[in-house]
Scaffold this motif. Structure first.
Motif, PDB file in Angstrom:
ATOM      1  N   ARG A 220       0.889  -1.210  -0.028  1.00 34.02           N
ATOM      2  CA  ARG A 220       0.032   0.180  -0.115  1.00 34.02           C
ATOM      3  C   ARG A 220       0.860   1.007  -0.138  1.00 34.02           C
ATOM      4  N   LEU A 221       1.763   1.434   0.839  1.00 29.35           N
ATOM      5  CA  LEU A 221       2.862   2.303   0.800  1.00 29.35           C
ATOM      6  C   LEU A 221       3.680   2.553  -0.515  1.00 29.35           C
ATOM      7  N   ALA A 222       4.008   1.318  -1.032  1.00 30.08           N
ATOM      8  CA  ALA A 222       4.322   1.431  -2.561  1.00 30.08           C
ATOM      9  C   ALA A 222       3.550   2.085  -3.644  1.00 30.08           C
ATOM     10  N   TRP A 223       2.365   1.723  -3.582  1.00 32.63           N
ATOM     11  CA  TRP A 223       1.578   2.284  -4.523  1.00 32.63           C
ATOM     12  C   TRP A 223       1.111   3.922  -4.074  1.00 32.63           C
ATOM     13  N   SER A 224       1.277   4.318  -2.875  1.00 34.89           N
ATOM     14  CA  SER A 224       1.453   5.709  -2.665  1.00 34.89           C
ATOM     15  C   SER A 224       2.517   6.341  -3.210  1.00 34.89           C
ATOM     16  N   THR A 225       3.719   5.760  -2.925  1.00 39.11           N
ATOM     17  CA  THR A 225       4.845   6.217  -3.498  1.00 39.11           C
ATOM     18  C   THR A 225       4.855   6.618  -5.138  1.00 39.11           C
ATOM     19  N   VAL A 226       4.227   5.415  -5.750  1.00 43.04           N
ATOM     20  CA  VAL A 226       4.024   5.864  -7.419  1.00 43.04           C
ATOM     21  C   VAL A 226       3.258   7.127  -7.400  1.00 43.04           C
ATOM     22  N   SER A 227       2.028   7.369  -6.741  1.00 45.52           N
ATOM     23  CA  SER A 227       1.166   8.289  -6.868  1.00 45.52           C
ATOM     24  C   SER A 227       2.235   9.679  -6.640  1.00 45.52           C
ATOM     25  N   ASN A 228       2.884   9.700  -5.536  1.00 46.53           N
ATOM     26  CA  ASN A 228       3.533  10.892  -5.154  1.00 46.53           C
ATOM     27  C   ASN A 228       4.650  11.127  -6.098  1.00 46.53           C
ATOM     28  N   LEU A 229       5.238  10.211  -6.490  1.00 48.76           N
ATOM     29  CA  LEU A 229       6.620  10.547  -7.246  1.00 48.76           C
ATOM     30  C   LEU A 229       6.091  11.391  -8.442  1.00 48.76           C
ATOM     31  N   SER A 230       4.831  11.061  -9.114  1.00 44.58           N
ATOM     32  CA  SER A 230       4.418  11.767 -10.031  1.00 44.58           C
ATOM     33  C   SER A 230       4.347  13.335  -9.813  1.00 44.58           C
ATOM     34  N   TYR A 231       4.033  13.475  -8.327  1.00 46.13           N
ATOM     35  CA  TYR A 231       3.768  14.827  -8.012  1.00 46.13           C
ATOM     36  C   TYR A 231       5.033  15.742  -8.612  1.00 46.13           C
ATOM     37  N   ILE A 232       6.347  15.080  -8.280  1.00 46.61           N
ATOM     38  CA  ILE A 232       7.575  15.698  -8.608  1.00 46.61           C
ATOM     39  C   ILE A 232       7.634  15.836 -10.097  1.00 46.61           C
ATOM     40  N   LEU A 233       7.127  14.726 -10.894  1.00 45.58           N
ATOM     41  CA  LEU A 233       7.213  14.787 -12.297  1.00 45.58           C
ATOM     42  C   LEU A 233       6.035  15.992 -12.713  1.00 45.58           C
ATOM     43  N   PHE A 234       5.082  16.181 -12.099  1.00 44.11           N
ATOM     44  CA  PHE A 234       4.225  17.105 -12.569  1.00 44.11           C
ATOM     45  C   PHE A 234       4.716  18.439 -12.540  1.00 44.11           C
ATOM     46  N   GLY A 235       5.564  18.712 -11.590  1.00 45.94           N
ATOM     47  CA  GLY A 235       6.156  20.155 -11.179  1.00 45.94           C
ATOM     48  C   GLY A 235       7.273  20.394 -12.254  1.00 45.94           C
ATOM     49  N   VAL A 236       7.994  18.901 -12.892  1.00 51.23           N
ATOM     50  CA  VAL A 236       8.900  19.218 -13.571  1.00 51.23           C
ATOM     51  C   VAL A 236       8.420  19.498 -15.123  1.00 51.23           C
ATOM     52  N   VAL A 237       7.379  18.725 -15.475  1.00 55.09           N
ATOM     53  CA  VAL A 237       6.780  19.276 -16.782  1.00 55.09           C
ATOM     54  C   VAL A 237       5.817  20.248 -17.099  1.00 55.09           C
TER      55      VAL A 237
END
Length: 491
Positions: A303-320
């Motif tokens: 569950r925490l791993a899937w949460s990480t999948v979501s949160n990492l894309s927050y960072i990518l969202f800021g990048v793009v």
């Protein structure tokens, strides 16, 4: 001469790690002192390097022409190196108690420390070739950590990890070749290095290459549809998954995506194109997909791993978002998420270590028996939700502000995805705390009467992370000023 420290901080932990299985330690305590001492000394050297920042670059090897393995410390690299230097000694301290009854400890800690040096190599890379070299080396040195237990599940997870990393490396390599062919230099330069005269009418081709390169490096950030390896890697010991999911591997993916976007291809080429829209769409899908899978998952660490999948894309969202504000938002979430998520993973590891329970429905009543662990977990949950006063709110606010300021219509969809993610995060994280503290009137506490909080080596890192979440949430301006100064040079 001050540039020499860069190669020292990279090689020192790598050599120290290689020596772990070789040195004739008389006791486990002696081994722990050596490992923690080498890790702390590396971090002290890194902090010293950040305080007295080298002004020159250091070329370790020169192959031909512009191709070399070289190091240089700039603002972005300093942030990443500093984050790693603070978290790694705490992770090692936590590992001592977690790994106490495990076999082959020497080999575990050997690769654990080597990975520290390799990660610092990524942070200090001056050019795309050096970064690519250490990026791939990190995949190789973390592979034995994932398959450490040698169970069938661990071996299968390591194969999946290896296949994904090899595929990502191929796409990233294509991008590197095009940068070397169409750039004025291989060195990272704010704003990018593409030569307009060489690009000519090949803009669309370079956009295709950028998308491939972005996806190749972001395999380590588990962007959809390349996300399945991350939950599977949870079979590794918790000290490994915490670093994989919070610090070393996934944040290296985010860091390298920042490098190629802002320092190699440049945002001027990509902003407003189909490439930006395509990547933003994939990232928005990942944000919602990851937290949806986390809501459905019943295994604690997955569950925490899937949460990480979501949160990492927050960072990518800021990048793009391709703006200085977006860059600041990405940087802030990269750092703050590391603190929040390593805390939650360490809490999960403490529960697994002390009780052997790995599923959410097995956690009833444990909050009363392990109050320190579950208070830290609840705090990290609130921070991940974005509750004001904690660091997660600051990074989410910066990302939302950057999205609204960007003027890109798709960025508003991204803001909506952030809000949906915050709601789902509240559900899938707080339900764990509610079960732990309020199991119901009929719950028999005799079934868990021998359960207790872990020892100080596990608790101290949790206390430090909890303090960090509060500190960055209440006093974010000093570190945000650093991020803003780095982003200010971006076009």
């Amino acid at each position: 001469m001050n540039a020499i420290i860069m190669i020292i901080v990279v090689l020192f932990p790598m050599v120290s790690g290689v020596l772990v299985p070789i040195l004739p330690f008389r006791s486990r305590r002696q081994m722990m002192i050596y490992i923690e001492g080498m890790t702390l000394l590396t971090s002290i050297l890194v902090i010293s390097m950040l305080v007295n920042q080298p002004t020159n670059s250091l070329i370790l090897f020169r192959f031909t022409g512009d191709l070399s393995v070289s190091f240089r410390l700039d603002g972005l690299g300093a942030v990443f190196a500093g984050m790693v230097a603070v978290l790694w000694p705490l992770a090692v301290l936590y590992s001592f108690e977690y790994m106490e009854q495990e076999n082959k400890e020497k080999y575990f800690f050997a690769f654990y420390i080597i990975a520290y040096g390799v990660t610092l190599g990524v942070a200090l890379a001056e050019d795309i070739l050096t970064m690519y070299f250490f990026f791939e080396m990190l995949s190789l040195v973390t592979l034995p950590l994932i398959m450490y237990t040698l169970t069938g599940e661990a071996v299968q997870a390591s194969r999946t990890y290896f296949y994904y990393m090899v595929g990502g490396a191929a796409f990233a390599f294509i991008g590197m070749i095009f940068i070397l062919s169409y750039g004025t230099t291989s060195v990272f330069v704010p704003g990018g290095v593409l030569d307009v005269a060489k690009v000519g009418d090949k803009t669309n081709l370079l956009l295709v290459i950028y998308v491939l390169c972005f996806c190749g490096f972001s395999v380590k950030t588990a962007m959809w549809p390349m996300s399945s390896w991350l939950p599977k890697a949870g079979v590794a010991p918790t000290p490994v998954t915490a670093l994989l999911h919070a610090v070393a591997v996934v944040k290296t993916g985010a860091f390298t995506v920042m490098r190629i976007t802002y320092y190699s291809f440049g945002t001027e080429l990509i902003r407003g194109t189909w490439a930006q829209s395509l990547l933003m769409a994939l990232i928005i899908i990942t944000i919602v997909y990851g937290c949806s899978r986390a809501l459905k998952e019943t295994h604690f660490k997955r569950r925490l791993a899937w949460s990480t999948v979501s949160n990492l894309s927050y960072i990518l969202f800021g990048v793009v978002l391709m703006s200085p504000l977006g860059f600041v938002g990405a940087l802030s979430h990269m750092v703050f998420h590391a603190v929040m998520k390593i805390c939650s993973f360490f809490c999960a590891g403490a529960v697994i270590k002390k009780t052997g329970r790995t599923y959410i429905y097995e956690l009833d009543g444990l909050g009363r028996k392990m109050p320190k662990v579950f208070l830290a977990f609840t705090l990290s949950s609130l921070a991940l939700m974005g509750v004001p006063g904690l660091c997660g709110f600051i990074s989410k606010w910066n990302l939302a502000k950057a999205a609204v300021s960007s003027g890109n219509p798709l960025s508003y969809v991204g803001v909506a995805a952030l809000l949906v993610s915050a709601l789902l995060t509240a559900i899938y994280m707080l339900t764990i705390s509610v079960r732990a503290f309020f199991p119901g009137r009929d719950f028999d506490y005799e079934t868990i009467r021998d359960v207790e909080d872990p020892g100080w080596r596990m608790i101290v890192p949790l206390v430090v992370f909890a303090a960090g979440m509060f500190f960055f949430g209440l006093h974010p301006q000093p570190i945000l000023k650093v991020f803003e100064n780095i982003g200010a040079v971006m076009p």
